[in-house]
Structures are given as structure tokens and as C-alpha cells.
Design a protein around this motif. Sequence first.
Motif, PDB file in Angstrom:
ATOM      1  N   GLY A  17       0.817  -1.216   0.000  1.00 38.70           N
ATOM      2  CA  GLY A  17       0.000   0.000   0.000  1.00 38.70           C
ATOM      3  C   GLY A  17       0.846   1.260   0.000  1.00 38.70           C
ATOM      4  O   GLY A  17       0.497   2.261  -0.635  1.00 38.70           O
ATOM      5  N   TRP A  18       1.981   1.226   0.711  1.00 41.35           N
ATOM      6  CA  TRP A  18       2.907   2.359   0.735  1.00 41.35           C
ATOM      7  C   TRP A  18       3.425   2.622  -0.673  1.00 41.35           C
ATOM      8  O   TRP A  18       3.444   3.761  -1.135  1.00 41.35           O
ATOM      9  N   LEU A  19       3.858   1.540  -1.370  1.00 41.65           N
ATOM     10  CA  LEU A  19       4.397   1.689  -2.730  1.00 41.65           C
ATOM     11  C   LEU A  19       3.341   2.226  -3.689  1.00 41.65           C
ATOM     12  O   LEU A  19       3.620   3.120  -4.492  1.00 41.65           O
ATOM     13  N   VAL A  20       2.137   1.697  -3.620  1.00 45.86           N
ATOM     14  CA  VAL A  20       1.056   2.145  -4.502  1.00 45.86           C
ATOM     15  C   VAL A  20       0.744   3.614  -4.237  1.00 45.86           C
ATOM     16  O   VAL A  20       0.632   4.419  -5.172  1.00 45.86           O
ATOM     17  N   CYS A  21       0.631   3.988  -2.978  1.00 49.30           N
ATOM     18  CA  CYS A  21       0.324   5.380  -2.616  1.00 49.30           C
ATOM     19  C   CYS A  21       1.403   6.318  -3.135  1.00 49.30           C
ATOM     20  O   CYS A  21       1.102   7.335  -3.770  1.00 49.30           O
ATOM     21  N   ARG A  22       2.650   5.989  -2.894  1.00 45.71           N
ATOM     22  CA  ARG A  22       3.750   6.860  -3.323  1.00 45.71           C
ATOM     23  C   ARG A  22       3.803   6.972  -4.843  1.00 45.71           C
ATOM     24  O   ARG A  22       3.919   8.057  -5.394  1.00 45.71           O
ATOM     25  N   TYR A  31       8.146  14.828  -9.782  1.00 43.82           N
ATOM     26  CA  TYR A  31       8.875  13.654  -9.294  1.00 43.82           C
ATOM     27  C   TYR A  31       8.345  12.359  -9.902  1.00 43.82           C
ATOM     28  O   TYR A  31       8.550  11.280  -9.358  1.00 43.82           O
ATOM     29  N   TYR A  32       7.688  12.433 -11.055  1.00 44.43           N
ATOM     30  CA  TYR A  32       7.015  11.269 -11.639  1.00 44.43           C
ATOM     31  C   TYR A  32       7.926  10.073 -11.874  1.00 44.43           C
ATOM     32  O   TYR A  32       7.473   8.934 -11.879  1.00 44.43           O
ATOM     33  N   ASP A  33       9.201  10.293 -12.045  1.00 48.77           N
ATOM     34  CA  ASP A  33      10.086   9.160 -12.312  1.00 48.77           C
ATOM     35  C   ASP A  33      10.852   8.679 -11.072  1.00 48.77           C
ATOM     36  O   ASP A  33      11.695   7.796 -11.166  1.00 48.77           O
ATOM     37  N   ASP A  34      10.517   9.217  -9.912  1.00 48.04           N
ATOM     38  CA  ASP A  34      11.169   8.776  -8.677  1.00 48.04           C
ATOM     39  C   ASP A  34      10.405   7.575  -8.120  1.00 48.04           C
ATOM     40  O   ASP A  34       9.858   7.595  -7.028  1.00 48.04           O
ATOM     41  N   VAL A  35      10.365   6.521  -8.928  1.00 48.44           N
ATOM     42  CA  VAL A  35       9.616   5.318  -8.589  1.00 48.44           C
ATOM     43  C   VAL A  35      10.496   4.396  -7.752  1.00 48.44           C
ATOM     44  O   VAL A  35      11.674   4.229  -8.042  1.00 48.44           O
ATOM     45  N   LYS A  36       9.913   3.816  -6.744  1.00 50.35           N
ATOM     46  CA  LYS A  36      10.598   2.837  -5.897  1.00 50.35           C
ATOM     47  C   LYS A  36       9.944   1.482  -6.129  1.00 50.35           C
ATOM     48  O   LYS A  36       8.727   1.393  -6.257  1.00 50.35           O
ATOM     49  N   GLN A  37      10.744   0.436  -6.190  1.00 54.96           N
ATOM     50  CA  GLN A  37      10.193  -0.914  -6.315  1.00 54.96           C
ATOM     51  C   GLN A  37      10.024  -1.580  -4.959  1.00 54.96           C
ATOM     52  O   GLN A  37       9.280  -2.534  -4.821  1.00 54.96           O
TER      53      GLN A  37
END
Length: 190
Positions: A17-22, A31-37
Motif C-alpha cells: 500500500g505504501w508503494l502504490v500510494c507513493r 517527481y514522476y520518475d522517482d519510482v521505488k520498487q
Amino acid sequence: MTKPVSVRPYRESDAEGWLVCRTLSFLRTAYYDDVKQTRPELSAGAIELVAAAGDGEIVGILDIVVDDVEATIDTVAVLPGWQHDGVATELLDQGIRGLDARGVRTLDAWTREDVAANAWYRRNGFSETTRYLHVYLGAGDDPAGFRTPDGLSSPVTAFVHGRIEDEVELRARYARVHVCRRYVRELTPR
């Protein structure tokens, strides 16, 4: 707050849920490309909060790294559809209560040009103190001046920091340049 949420400490079961929210909250921002896996591991003593809807869905997150009497917001994010409903402010209020109890004197955060984010920081008692540039080398940009180690090609993409004094020159040369701003809020610990 128009939609009720409960703010509570982050649990390992909140990771997805944290990953989806972020990811979804950053998607339409600078910051659209600051994706975390995966969710980054924060240092000991960090304040890690989530805002959960009645059905348990994570709709907001706040991570604050604490370093003695100073702290930094590492991540604050609210799901689209829940933004502008006071979720981030409720998370911040609870986070600040935790900082006050520890004697933290300042809370800072870094953001880019997003109008809503900058307005939110100012509305919540933060003052801008510093600016520098985030510069991206991407498709169509001239890689001249970038060096790579022997045996590697010239950069295809790159992310570097630049001086605010060079903004006009860098914007003329690169398609994607962002002003990164530091905001600071002085706290009054108990």
C-alpha cells in the motif's frame, strides 16, 4: 477533513500500500520518475506513518528521518482522490507531535515546482531557504560535457544537481530542469 482516515504507525504489512500510494501520488508531479520498487529502509528513530481509509486502504504516507534535533521529511504522499482533503496535514500534525516529544527543533523538506506541494508547505508553516537545480540528460539532449569511465558509452540518461545561478543556461541546453527547494519549519519542542 472531509473523508475520515485513521493515522497510525507504518507496519510491514503496509509495504504494498505504501508503494502504490507513493507511486500514484507522484505520477502527475515533477517527481514522476522517482519510482521505488521497494520501500526504502529508514534509519533508526524515523517517524513512519500511514493514513488508512475505513476499508484499510493506505491513502497517505509520511516518513520523517530524525537526526538529533533536526528532522527531514523523506516522503509525504497522498493518493489521488484523497488529495486536498487534509490527509497530508493530518499526517504532518501527528508527525510533528512525535518530533516535539523528542525535542526536535527543525523539520525540513525538499520539493520541486509543483504548485500544490509548495503551497502546502507554506500553508503549514514552512519557509523556503534554499534552491538548486535538478537537471536530467535525456533523449534529444546534447551529452557533450558528460564523461563516463573508459569502456562505457556516453550517457543515455543522467540526473545531476546544478547551481541555481546557471538556471537560464541549463534550461536552454536541457529539456528537463527543475528547481529543487528546501523548506524549513521551526518547531517548539516541549
